[in-house]
Design a protein around this motif. Structure first.
Motif, PDB file in Angstrom:
ATOM      1  N   TYR A 143      -7.235  -0.940  -5.060  1.00 17.53           N
ATOM      2  CA  TYR A 143      -5.886  -1.038  -4.499  1.00 17.53           C
ATOM      3  C   TYR A 143      -5.255   0.360  -4.409  1.00 17.53           C
ATOM      4  N   LEU A 144      -4.535   0.604  -3.322  1.00 21.34           N
ATOM      5  CA  LEU A 144      -3.807   1.857  -3.135  1.00 21.34           C
ATOM      6  C   LEU A 144      -2.362   1.519  -2.780  1.00 21.34           C
ATOM      7  N   LYS A 145      -1.439   1.947  -3.636  1.00 19.28           N
ATOM      8  CA  LYS A 145      -0.015   1.767  -3.355  1.00 19.28           C
ATOM      9  C   LYS A 145       0.527   3.076  -2.809  1.00 19.28           C
ATOM     10  N   VAL A 146       1.161   3.009  -1.645  1.00 21.28           N
ATOM     11  CA  VAL A 146       1.753   4.175  -0.996  1.00 21.28           C
ATOM     12  C   VAL A 146       3.273   4.024  -1.083  1.00 21.28           C
ATOM     13  N   VAL A 147       3.926   4.984  -1.724  1.00 17.88           N
ATOM     14  CA  VAL A 147       5.382   4.970  -1.870  1.00 17.88           C
ATOM     15  C   VAL A 147       5.952   6.178  -1.130  1.00 17.88           C
ATOM     16  N   ILE A 148       6.891   5.930  -0.217  1.00 13.64           N
ATOM     17  CA  ILE A 148       7.548   7.029   0.472  1.00 13.64           C
ATOM     18  C   ILE A 148       8.718   7.473  -0.401  1.00 13.64           C
TER      19      ILE A 148
END
Length: 514
Positions: A143-148
């Motif tokens: 899993y990869l969580k991308v947070v701006i």
């Protein structure tokens, strides 16, 4: 040049090339709290990758990608700005997780005793868009969580491509599939075992590609057994053996683990059982490869481990149990290691005898044979309790699963008696149980070697089969079906969920069940 330096240089020449493959994310998901799910979290698909590529994101937006399976490799992201010209840097946080808990629970709350730097996250700032960002660090994740973190009020960003370049030294073309008539649950278990091994096969056999990313000899021994049944990558085992043999500790003992980079160096961790396992690992390697040159080179190192192991015996011929040593065996905090260490010494002596006989070292073979008799007699006279019909360990005569399992593997009793010992073990179920797949491996092997194949298969299904039911795509460093957040490090966030010593169901299936 000293012989040990020669071994290290030879090991470096055996450094394998890595196979690369491009892996794309499968879906966009969210992680949902669920008390019934493993560790309290489950995933739910919320969108497609095609739809994601049409969206734009601003400050505090986030999304989670599911790559569909466990990956070890390097992430690249193609990003462009949307709206007005980019008037401020793009701030991004990337959080990688082998398991849903890692992208659901904030790392700020981590209080484990291993370094927080093992938690997989990256904060980056991008001054100019469009850009292709290629992260230099290797990550281990599904899993990869991308947070701006931020853009500005004038622009947002979209992601036109995110992919992983996965790496391994395992050549999947060398795999022989299981026959079609093998039961479906064993097919699944075999595939997950192989994926676990594959992702741990890098330029050495790593213990875990997330953490510790190191060559430990206890893991190596089990990985090598699985490798001989699957990928047949003999040179990788040979490289690891020469690294251990070329960088012993000051007194000649084989260290528990070695680091590869920037230059090979042995760690100062010393484990009684792991040093001895150099002998067993060399025995298994020779049996699989018939590489006599390596055996001749490394035999003096193996023989030295035997002498160092024997030096720990007391006047009764029993391994001394005091505060001056460390034997691993298992993570159980109350386990006394004396009996299992004694059995491991005997187990490795027998394999040392086999190597001495192959090399026709008659004097050394005679010496080892005499020591086998001595250590066996000591086990029967001082560690066997007639009243309990179990082996006992330490001053308090502790009865544990580990002690019985290792005595069975060491062959102190004959096969029929070992089978009866295993039966009593399950009937009595001592309180000092097992906490790792590493220890469960030895239980399963003891059952097979003691003429209890049905019980061995039952236990594989009860342990690794339960991991499958709990959603494993690789097998884990630690698993307790009764405490699914168990961690020897104070937090399940830091546990390794693709771990070398868990990869052996494929070994059992292919060696004992086909």
């Amino acid at each position: 040049m000293g012989i040990h330096q020669y071994f290290v240089e030879l090991a470096e020449k055996l450094t394998p090339d890595l196979y690369e493959s491009i892996v794309l994310p499968r879906s966009v998901i969210e992680v949902v709290a669920d008390e019934e799910a493993f560790q309290g979290w489950r995933t739910r698909e919320t969108g497609s990758i095609a739809a994601l590529q049409t969206q734009s994101f601003g400050k505090d937006d986030s999304f989670i990608l599911d790559f569909g399976d466990h990956q070890v490799g390097y992430i690249a992201l193609s990003i462009k700005s949307v709206g007005s010209p980019q008037d401020a840097p793009l701030g991004l946080k990337l959080i990688f997780g082998e398991m849903p808990c890692e992208v659901a629970e904030p790392f700020d709350n981590y209080e484990g005793w291993l370094s927080k730097s093992w938690l997989q996250e990256e904060t980056i700032f991008v001054d100019v868009l469009p850009a292709v960002i290629q992260l230099p660090r290797r990550y281990c994740f599904r899993y990869l969580k991308v947070v701006i973190i931020d853009t500005s009020r004038k622009y947002t960003v979209s992601f036109t491509d995110i992919h992983c370049t996965a790496v391994t030294s395992a050549d999947v073309r060398d795999l022989t599939p299981l026959p079609a008539n093998v039961q479906e649950d064993l097919q699944v278990m075999d595939a997950i075992s192989i994926k676990t091994l594959q992702d741990c096969m890098q330029t050495v056999f790593e213990d875990g590609p997330k953490r510790d990313r190191r060559l430990w000899i206890g893991d190596l021994r089990l990985q090598a057994l699985a490798n001989y049944q699957t990928f047949h990558h003999y040179d990788l085992v040979k490289r690891c053996l020469y690294l251990f043999g070329g960088m012993t500790l000051a007194d000649g003992a084989v260290g528990a683990c070695v680091f590869e980079k920037p230059n090979p160096v042995v760690d100062d961790t010393r484990l009684y059982d792991y040093s001895l396992f150099f002998v067993a690992t060399l025995f298994d390697y020779y049996e699989a490869s018939e590489d006599r040159e390596a055996l001749v080179d490394l035999w003096p190192i193996a023989l030295e481990q035997i002498h160092i192991g024997l030096a720990r015996l007391d006047e009764y011929g029993v391994v001394r149990d005091d505060e001056t040593w460390w034997c691993f065996t298992d993570w159980h905090p109350e386990l006394n290691k004396q009996a299992s260490a004694h059995a491991i010494l005997l187990y490795c002596l027998k394999r040392g005898l086999g190597l001495a006989e192959v090399l026709e070292r008659k004097q050394e073979a005679t010496f080892i044979s005499e020591q086998i008799d001595r250590v066996t007699r000591a086990a029967l006279h001082h560690l066997w309790d007639d009243e309990l019909s179990f082996f006992v360990s330490g001053a308090n005569k502790q009865v544990s699963w580990a002690s019985q399992v290792w005595m069975a593997l060491a062959g102190v009793l004959n096969e029929e008696q070992n089978g009866q010992l295993m039966d009593r073990l399950f009937d009595s179920a001592p309180d000092i149980g097992m906490t790792t797949p590493y220890m469960y491996h030895h239980l399963i092997e003891a059952l097979f070697e003691s003429g209890r194949p049905e019980k061995a298969l039952e236990q594989m299904r009860a342990y690794w089969g339960e991991m499958v039911k709990d959603g494993a795509d690789c097998f884990w460093e630690i698993y307790n079906p009764n405490d699914k957040k168990l961690s020897p490090y104070g937090s399940n966030l830091i546990n390794s969920y693709c771990h070398a010593w868990s990869c052996t169901p494929t070994y059992f299936i292919r060696k004992y069940l086909l």
